[in-house]
Enzyme design. Structure first.
Site, mmCIF file in Angstrom:
data_model
loop_
_atom_site.group_PDB
_atom_site.id
_atom_site.type_symbol
_atom_site.label_atom_id
_atom_site.label_comp_id
_atom_site.label_asym_id
_atom_site.label_seq_id
_atom_site.Cartn_x
_atom_site.Cartn_y
_atom_site.Cartn_z
ATOM 1 N N PHE A 73 -29.099 5.497 9.134
ATOM 2 C CA PHE A 73 -29.524 4.105 9.244
ATOM 3 C C PHE A 73 -28.286 3.231 9.141
ATOM 4 C CE2 PHE A 73 -34.192 3.528 8.978
ATOM 5 C CZ PHE A 73 -34.541 4.863 9.039
ATOM 6 N N LYS A 90 -20.856 3.950 13.648
ATOM 7 C CA LYS A 90 -21.368 4.764 12.523
ATOM 8 C C LYS A 90 -21.958 6.077 13.030
ATOM 9 C CE LYS A 90 -22.124 1.374 8.982
ATOM 10 N NZ LYS A 90 -22.943 0.332 8.436
ATOM 11 N N LYS A 118 -22.623 -0.755 -24.829
ATOM 12 C CA LYS A 118 -22.743 -2.055 -24.135
ATOM 13 C C LYS A 118 -21.457 -2.852 -24.294
ATOM 14 C CE LYS A 118 -25.290 -6.352 -24.117
ATOM 15 N NZ LYS A 118 -26.005 -7.285 -24.942
ATOM 16 N N ASP A 133 -21.650 1.749 -1.892
ATOM 17 C CA ASP A 133 -20.386 2.265 -1.331
ATOM 18 C C ASP A 133 -19.315 2.443 -2.403
ATOM 19 O OD1 ASP A 133 -21.164 2.449 1.383
ATOM 20 O OD2 ASP A 133 -21.105 0.266 1.522
ATOM 21 N N LYS A 145 -20.190 9.409 11.696
ATOM 22 C CA LYS A 145 -20.960 10.203 10.736
ATOM 23 C C LYS A 145 -21.704 11.345 11.423
ATOM 24 C CE LYS A 145 -21.231 6.310 7.533
ATOM 25 N NZ LYS A 145 -21.829 5.837 6.286
ATOM 26 N N ASN A 169 -28.339 -2.682 -4.992
ATOM 27 C CA ASN A 169 -28.573 -3.541 -3.823
ATOM 28 C C ASN A 169 -30.067 -3.822 -3.709
ATOM 29 O OD1 ASN A 169 -29.864 -1.406 -2.105
ATOM 30 N ND2 ASN A 169 -27.879 -0.440 -2.476
HETATM 31 O O1 PMT Z 1 -35.622 -0.068 1.356
HETATM 32 P P1 PMT Z 1 -36.140 -1.270 2.150
HETATM 33 O O2 PMT Z 1 -36.244 -2.504 1.307
HETATM 34 O O3 PMT Z 1 -37.390 -0.923 2.902
HETATM 35 O O4 PMT Z 1 -35.039 -1.625 3.262
HETATM 36 C C1 PMT Z 1 -34.766 -0.717 4.289
HETATM 37 C C2 PMT Z 1 -33.258 -0.603 4.548
HETATM 38 C C3 PMT Z 1 -32.708 -1.909 5.082
HETATM 39 C C4 PMT Z 1 -32.518 -0.216 3.243
HETATM 40 C C5 PMT Z 1 -33.090 0.570 5.597
HETATM 41 O O5 PMT Z 1 -33.779 0.239 6.775
HETATM 42 C C6 PMT Z 1 -31.625 0.816 5.919
HETATM 43 O O6 PMT Z 1 -31.044 0.188 6.781
HETATM 44 N N1 PMT Z 1 -30.991 1.778 5.175
HETATM 45 C C7 PMT Z 1 -29.554 2.018 5.261
HETATM 46 C C8 PMT Z 1 -28.836 0.971 4.473
HETATM 47 C C9 PMT Z 1 -27.347 1.244 4.394
HETATM 48 O O7 PMT Z 1 -26.874 1.676 3.394
HETATM 49 O O8 PMT Z 1 -26.695 1.039 5.525
HETATM 50 P P2 PMT Z 1 -25.088 1.279 5.663
HETATM 51 O O9 PMT Z 1 -24.819 0.680 6.988
HETATM 52 O O10 PMT Z 1 -24.379 0.716 4.492
HETATM 53 O O11 PMT Z 1 -24.917 2.840 5.662
HETATM 54 C C10 PMT Z 1 -25.001 3.622 6.857
HETATM 55 C C11 PMT Z 1 -25.628 4.979 6.587
HETATM 56 O O12 PMT Z 1 -24.761 5.732 5.725
HETATM 57 C C12 PMT Z 1 -26.993 4.924 5.903
HETATM 58 O O13 PMT Z 1 -27.803 5.927 6.474
HETATM 59 C C13 PMT Z 1 -26.664 5.246 4.448
HETATM 60 O O14 PMT Z 1 -27.765 5.917 3.808
HETATM 61 C C14 PMT Z 1 -25.468 6.180 4.585
HETATM 62 N N2 PMT Z 1 -24.541 6.168 3.441
HETATM 63 C C15 PMT Z 1 -23.846 5.037 3.135
HETATM 64 C C16 PMT Z 1 -22.929 5.071 2.093
HETATM 65 C C17 PMT Z 1 -22.750 6.258 1.364
HETATM 66 N N3 PMT Z 1 -21.911 6.315 0.349
HETATM 67 N N4 PMT Z 1 -23.467 7.355 1.693
HETATM 68 C C18 PMT Z 1 -24.346 7.334 2.735
HETATM 69 O O15 PMT Z 1 -25.013 8.327 3.011
#
Ligand code: PMT
Length: 405
Positions: free
Chosen positions: A322, A336, A288, A278, A340, A209
């Site tokens: 986040f 969330k 490859k 995800d 979580k 991503n």
């Molecule tokens: O890295 P930059 O370019 O500075 O950008 C910052 C950012 C946008 C990446 C950051 O501010 C941010 O929002 N990070 C979380 C991005 C994200 O994955 O959001 P989500 O809504 O998909 O996931 C929610 C939370 O679950 C996040 O804390 C994520 O780390 C966590 N997660 C998600 C999926 C997974 N399999 N495991 C997780 O721990």
């Protein structure tokens, strides 16, 4: 408030130099020992005698004009400073600092100092917005230099916009919070995840991503400066590792999960700012994939949810999640947070200009179980990191540390 602190104040050549006189006076009144270095340009606006009278110390303007034969002034000042502040900082001094130039007393002392540096820019709006100035400021931010953002308003050049030196009172708040923040996370163990995980399809292709890691790296660097012992678990980025931070490089969501869980029991705080994939391909080819059919269907399977696992396992750890959303920010963020089991959730609407992936700035809302804690308007990721750490530190005060577990 600043008794026992030595502050070196660098004044550069802009009309706002007169405000630096007020700042010098306020620093002195707060009990600091103040030493002023002026550029030649600054002396065209305000005389050295003004600063000498306010600081009750000799003012330095020339590297070669040594006043005391037992010392080399620029090294002595560089070593003595508890904080070095440049106010007003012109585009020129910012460029010199970014590129390591040392061609006068101020730039030479700045290059020699190991002290924390704070910069309060003041310039014409177009100079402030120029890509060169922006890139220079970003370089300095990445090195941990703090900025006191200029104000928006009528500029001396006639333009209206961003570029006015912050008021001396605002700069004083930045200085006070710097000395206070240093202790904010002393003794705390903080882990930050950053970057976008990569999920291999074959040796040359992967799913990932747009995360640049900037948000997470800013948190890690600022947490270290706030006195914490910091581990940064990072997926792919192009960023330099912040000073003082333990660095663990990972690739996939599973790698990140393993790295975080291996350390989780000893931690006080976790920031899950990484953008974790995800889904991952069910199969990872060890060669490859050759181009054959018109279509190639890749089956995906869910990756482990690291944040959710931390939420289930946490005891005294403070977990900050986040959320990157493009719509229904509040509802998705609160969902969330609950699902979580986070203590705080930082939600950024990544569809807004200046927020989210890749950029140097962010816009966010911070939630806890009761709703919105604080709205963080457009600001640099560094400033946002500092504010998030302040919010966490306040909440930690009422929690036992990992050593008491
Ligand atoms: O890295 P930059 O370019 O500075 O950008 C910052 C950012 C946008 C990446 C950051 O501010 C941010 O929002 N990070 C979380 C991005 C994200 O994955 O959001 P989500 O809504 O998909 O996931 C929610 C939370 O679950 C996040 O804390 C994520 O780390 C966590 N997660 C998600 C999926 C997974 N399999 N495991 C997780 O721990």
């Amino acid at each position: 408030m600043l008794k026992g602190k030595t502050i070196v104040l660098g004044v550069t050549g802009g009309i706002a130099a007169f405000k630096a006189a007020a700042l010098c006076s306020k620093l002195k009144q707060a009990g600091a020992s103040v030493h002023v270095i002026m550029t030649e340009g600054a002396t065209k606006f305000v005389t050295p005698l003004t600063f000498q009278s306010l600081s009750r110390s000799l003012v330095f303007t020339d590297t070669f004009d040594e006043q005391d034969p037992s010392q080399i002034s620029h090294i002595d000042l560089a070593d003595r400073a508890d904080l070095f502040i440049v106010a007003p900082a012109t585009a020129n001094i910012i460029a010199k600092m970014a590129h390591g130039l040392a061609d006068d007393m101020l730039s030479t002392t700045l290059l020699a100092t190991m002290a924390p540096v704070m910069v309060a820019p003041a310039m014409n709006v177009h100079m402030y917005d120029h890509p060169a100035t922006r890139a220079n400021m970003q370089t300095l931010r990445e090195r941990g230099i703090r900025f006191v953002e200029p104000g928006v308003g009528q500029l001396a050049c006639g333009y209206v916009g961003k570029g006015r030196l912050a008021e001396p009172e605002e700069i004083m708040i930045g200085i006070h919070s710097f000395f206070h923040e240093k202790q904010l996370l002393k003794g705390k163990k903080v882990l930050v995840t950053a970057g976008g995980t990569i999920e291999r399809i074959d040796p040359v292709r992967y799913i990932s991503n747009d995360s640049s890691g900037k948000m997470g790296y800013a948190i890690a660097g600022e947490a270290y400066r706030a006195g914490a012992e910091v581990t940064l678990v990072s997926a792919q980025t192009n960023l330099p590792v912040p000073d003082g931070v333990k660095f663990v490089k990972v690739n996939s969501a599973q790698d990140m999960m393993d790295a975080v869980l291996a350390r989780f029991d000893t931690l006080d705080v976790v920031f899950k700012s990484a953008a974790v994939s995800d889904y991952r391909p069910v199969e990872q080819l060890d060669h490859k994939m050759k181009k054959k059919e018109d279509e190639w269907v890749i089956r995906l399977v869910k990756t482990p949810d690291i944040l959710q696992t931390l939420g289930e396992r946490k005891t005294t750890q403070f977990v900050v999640g986040f959320a990157a959303e493009t719509n229904n920010l509040d509802a998705y963020a609160q969902d969330k947070l609950k699902r979580k089991n986070c203590d705080l959730l930082v939600a950024n609407d990544v569809s807004q200009e200046g927020a989210g992936f890749g950029v140097d700035t962010n816009i966010a809302k911070v939630f806890d179980a009761n709703g919105v804690v604080e709205e963080l308007p457009l600001q640099s990721k560094q400033d946002m990191a500092r504010r998030l750490l302040q919010i966490v530190a306040l909440r930690l005060e009422s929690k036992p540390s990992s050593e008491e577990n």
